[in-house]
Design an enzyme around this catalytic site. Structure first.
Site, PDB file in Angstrom:
ATOM      1  N   GLY A   1       0.811  -1.218   0.000  1.00  0.00           N
ATOM      2  CA  GLY A   1       0.000   0.000   0.000  1.00  0.00           C
ATOM      3  C   GLY A   1       0.840   1.262   0.000  1.00  0.00           C
ATOM      4  O   GLY A   1       0.628   2.165  -0.813  1.00  0.00           O
ATOM      5  N   GLU A   2       1.768   1.348   0.910  1.00  0.00           N
ATOM      6  CA  GLU A   2       2.545   2.574   1.023  1.00  0.00           C
ATOM      7  C   GLU A   2       3.613   2.669  -0.060  1.00  0.00           C
ATOM      8  O   GLU A   2       3.977   3.765  -0.487  1.00  0.00           O
ATOM      9  CB  GLU A   2       3.161   2.675   2.410  1.00  0.00           C
ATOM     10  CG  GLU A   2       2.084   2.801   3.483  1.00  0.00           C
ATOM     11  CD  GLU A   2       2.632   3.037   4.866  1.00  0.00           C
ATOM     12  OE1 GLU A   2       1.964   3.713   5.646  1.00  0.00           O
ATOM     13  OE2 GLU A   2       3.725   2.521   5.191  1.00  0.00           O
TER      14      GLU A   2
END
Ligand code: MOS
Length: 734
Positions: free
Chosen positions: A692-693
């Protein structure tokens, strides 16, 4: 289960369910409004009153007097809590600022009171009648001014490998530039919200938290009660981005107010309070020095950063985190310094460290490529490595960085880029292409889960892991279904409750790796118990199509539970000697095309391609959604997001969603995400890293580099708003 060596072949490798493109199982609940967020949980407890939080009107100083006379007499008021009637509060582990100010005020909009009333409007009206006298102290609100008194950070120790100064001084080609990134706000859609109620000395909170175990731990310390007396429930969360990793004032004040009022209290932190009352991403200043040979081998890498916070031991936006792990180069130095500022507390937001660090480093790499007359993709490939440099440098568990660069470049059509800036034009638009690298730490953290094969043959999974809009429900169901040989529809996942076994929660893109590892461990134990009850040998048992196969036997799972459900709970412990012998990172590459209006300087992002290597992709749909959301946040970091600091009065001026601008998907016509093959047996039994990041890191500098390619204007101060371009644009229409 101890995880002390790389995972061998296990049931996840079958990829019957895991790895399959599966739409979110909580999707129908979300789209029909049945997924209740904290503030909407009208039904959990009767007689809820409304709380309204009042924020401090000064950035630093003291309350000298509080007059509650008029507020107490206002219609509907049930209770008012201030520092005068609440007693002493503790400080949690993750956040250093007292959640309730007074008499000392630590920052602007720090909570100073909560008014409880029968309705929200009554609470708000009464709060406006509270009279507070303040004595204001002088404060330091400017990072640039505080830079000289900054101290080396303990959180991200300075490092030296080889002889940086010597190598930089003697390099063929050098670059020495300074970059700045602004304060930013998380701006998640769901505000902080909590309903709190007490029964005796036990408090229950229906709340919005990314990390349940941190919330109960920190609230216990703040309230001075045992952690086991706190129950927190957060089954659905409308985004967090780092600001909900522990309790904020909504939860603390709701608990205090409910105790004072003797009845349940419901609080949503007002949107205009969020930017200054909670945490934010702190601004940074970065000096990057690069030295290289004529053929583009880095010989010297220097990265120094400055960030600020309220306390010397506060969170540090450590821009040097990614620097040791990205590029080869024998001589290097990094140093991160923290200045003390009287702004609201800076803390974790959207891949802290890597996001901001790459905003400097990856423009610098673009600038170096230009000085070398080298393609920016080739410069990065030329400086790939197998292990971090230096005596303590670790090998990577997996590193498919070059594949990301090559695959992304190919799919994007990077070869079509004109390397000479300001030369491609379509009507009134200057067109440019840019790219940057992506990297984000991806190791798992100890986490536990409980699974239960029910008598009806369904499998219940319980863990305190949260789903902050990321797809946790779905990937956890997939993992459990794969392990137990059940269809997805027979798995019931329950998340986000402190009554369930503890995980590391949704933080630092570690949630998928950690929580699916926990489910793997619990299911492994359950498989053994089921086999045992059936008198089968679990070692050679296969679980498939709702049956257990062992030797010549083939038994429906329901047979094992004819006398009652079977339950197993386990914690996956990442054995640290093994685990810290490698550098575990997700890698990626971002490619962006922008158009800049030749008259107004407005930038439009026309298309984006991300190539990601993040271990096994548990679910290509939810992984892609994570990445395109992150890419959109990267557009914000590049172009619009900035908390404007009022340096006289010490607060963030644009503290609402009208003036703090975040982009949305509709702003970007084309986003493509490519997953590069990468299965990482060292990171966890499911071999999946966080993604995600990763999707955010590198986006903003790729856009900055594209704007340079479009216009020939190098902006080193984010965000790249039109005022930084407009005076330097070639005003030669036609
Ligand atoms: Mo994230 S900033 O680690 O919630």
């Amino acid at each position: 289960m101890d995880f002390h060596s790389p995972a061998g072949t296990n049931p996840i490798d079958q990829e019957q369910v895991v790895g399959q493109a599966t739409v979110r199982i909580d999707g129908p609940l979300k789209t029909t409004g049945q997924a209740r967020y904290a503030y909407e949980r009208h039904d959990v407890v009767a007689n809820q009153a409304y709380g309204y939080i009042l924020g401090a009107a000064i950035p630093t100083g003291r309350i000298t007097g509080i007059d509650l006379t008029d507020a107490r007499e206002a219609p509907g008021v049930v209770a008012i809590v201030t520092h005068e009637n609440v007693g002493k509060l503790g400080i949690g582990v993750f956040i250093n600022t007292p959640p309730l100010g007074g008499p000392r005020i630590d920052h602007y909009h720090q909570a100073v009171a909560i008014v409880v009333a029968e309705s929200f409007e009554q609470a708000r009206a009464a709060a406006a009648l509270i009279k507070i006298d303040y004595e204001r102290d002088a404060g330091q609100f400017d990072l640039a001014a505080g830079k000289d008194t900054a101290r080396l950070s303990d959180q991200q120790p300075a490092s030296q490998v080889g002889d940086f100064e010597g190598a930089f001084a003697s390099a063929d080609v050098t670059l020495d530039q300074t970059y700045t990134t602004p304060d930013q706000s998380h701006a998640m859609m769901e505000p902080h919200a909590t309903i709190a109620t007490w029964e005796g000395d036990r408090v229950t909170l229906w709340t919005s938290q990314q990390v349940i175990a941190w919330a109960t731990r920190d609230l216990a310390t703040i309230l001075g009660i045992p952690e086991e007396n706190i129950r927190a429930s957060s089954p659905y969360i409308g985004g967090g981005f780092g600001v909900k990793v522990t309790v904020m004032s909504d939860a603390v004040m709701a608990a205090l107010a409910a105790r004072e009022a003797g009845r349940p209290v419901r609080v949503a932190l007002q949107r205009p309070l969020i930017a200054n009352n909670t945490t934010h991403r702190g601004a940074t200043i970065q000096r990057v020095r690069l030295g290289a040979t004529q053929d583009g081998k880095l010989t010297a890498i220097g990265h120094e950063g400055w960030a600020g916070n309220l306390t010397w031991d506060g969170f540090c936006e450590s821009v040097t985190i990614p620097t040791p792990s990205l590029y080869a180069g024998a001589n290097r130095m990094t140093a991160m310094r923290l200045a003390r500022l009287d702004l609201p507390e800076a803390s974790s937001m959207r891949a802290p460290g890597e996001t901001t660090g790459l905003m400097g480093l990856e423009i610098a790499m673009d600038e170096l490529a230009e000085k070398l007359g080298m393609d920016p993709v080739e410069l990065r490939i030329a400086n790939d490595m197998d292990a971090e440099p230096g005596e303590d440098g670790l090998p990577f568990s997996t590193r498919h960085f070059v594949e990301c660069l090559r695959t992304g470049a190919e799919r994007f059509g990077w070869s079509q880029r004109n390397a000479t800036p300001g030369t491609v034009r379509e009507d009134n638009w200057l067109i440019g292409m840019g790219m940057a690298s992506a990297i984000r730490g991806a190791a798992g953290r100890d986490s536990a889960a409980r699974v239960r094969l029910e008598r009806n043959g369904t499998l219940t999974v319980e863990t305190d892991m949260t789903d902050i809009g990321t797809g946790s429900y779905t990937i956890i169901a997939q993992t459990a279904a794969e392990m137990m040989g059940l269809p997805l529809g027979r798995v019931d996942v329950r998340l986000g409750d402190s009554d369930f076994p503890a995980t590391y929660g949704s933080i630092g893109q570690r949630g998928a790796t950690s929580s699916t590892a926990a489910v793997f461990a619990a299911c492994t134990k359950l498989r053994e118990r089921i086999a045992q009850r059936l008198g089968l040998d679990s070692a050679d048992a296969t679980f498939s199509n709702g049956e257990i196969l062992s030797g010549d036997s083939r038994v429906p799972l329901t047979e094992a539970v004819s006398d009652g459900a079977i339950e197993a709970e386990d914690k996956l412990v990442f054995e640290q000697d093994f685990y810290t012998s490698m550098s575990m990172q997700s890698f990626g590459a971002h490619f962006v095309e922008v158009a800049v209006d030749i008259d107004t300087g407005e930038t439009r992002v026309r298309r984006m391609v991300a190539a990601c290597a993040a271990g096994r992709i548990l679910n290509p749909i939810t992984a892609r959604s994570q990445v395109i959301g992150a890419m959109t946040m990267g557009v914000g970091a590049a172009l619009t997001e900035e908390l404007a600091v009022d340096k006289r009065h010490g607060f963030f001026v644009n503290h609402d969603l009208a003036s703090y601008e975040v982009p949305v998907h509709a702003d970007i016509p084309h986003q493509e995400v490519i997953f590069v093959d990468d299965v990482d047996p060292a990171v966890s039994p499911t071999k999946a890293k966080g993604i995600g990041e990763l999707g955010l890191t590198g986006v903003a500098p790729a856009i900055a580099n594209a704007i340079y390619n479009a216009t020939g204007i190098r902006v080193r101060d984010y965000p790249i708003t039109l005022d930084k371009l407009i005076d330097r644009l070639p005003r030669n229409p036609g």
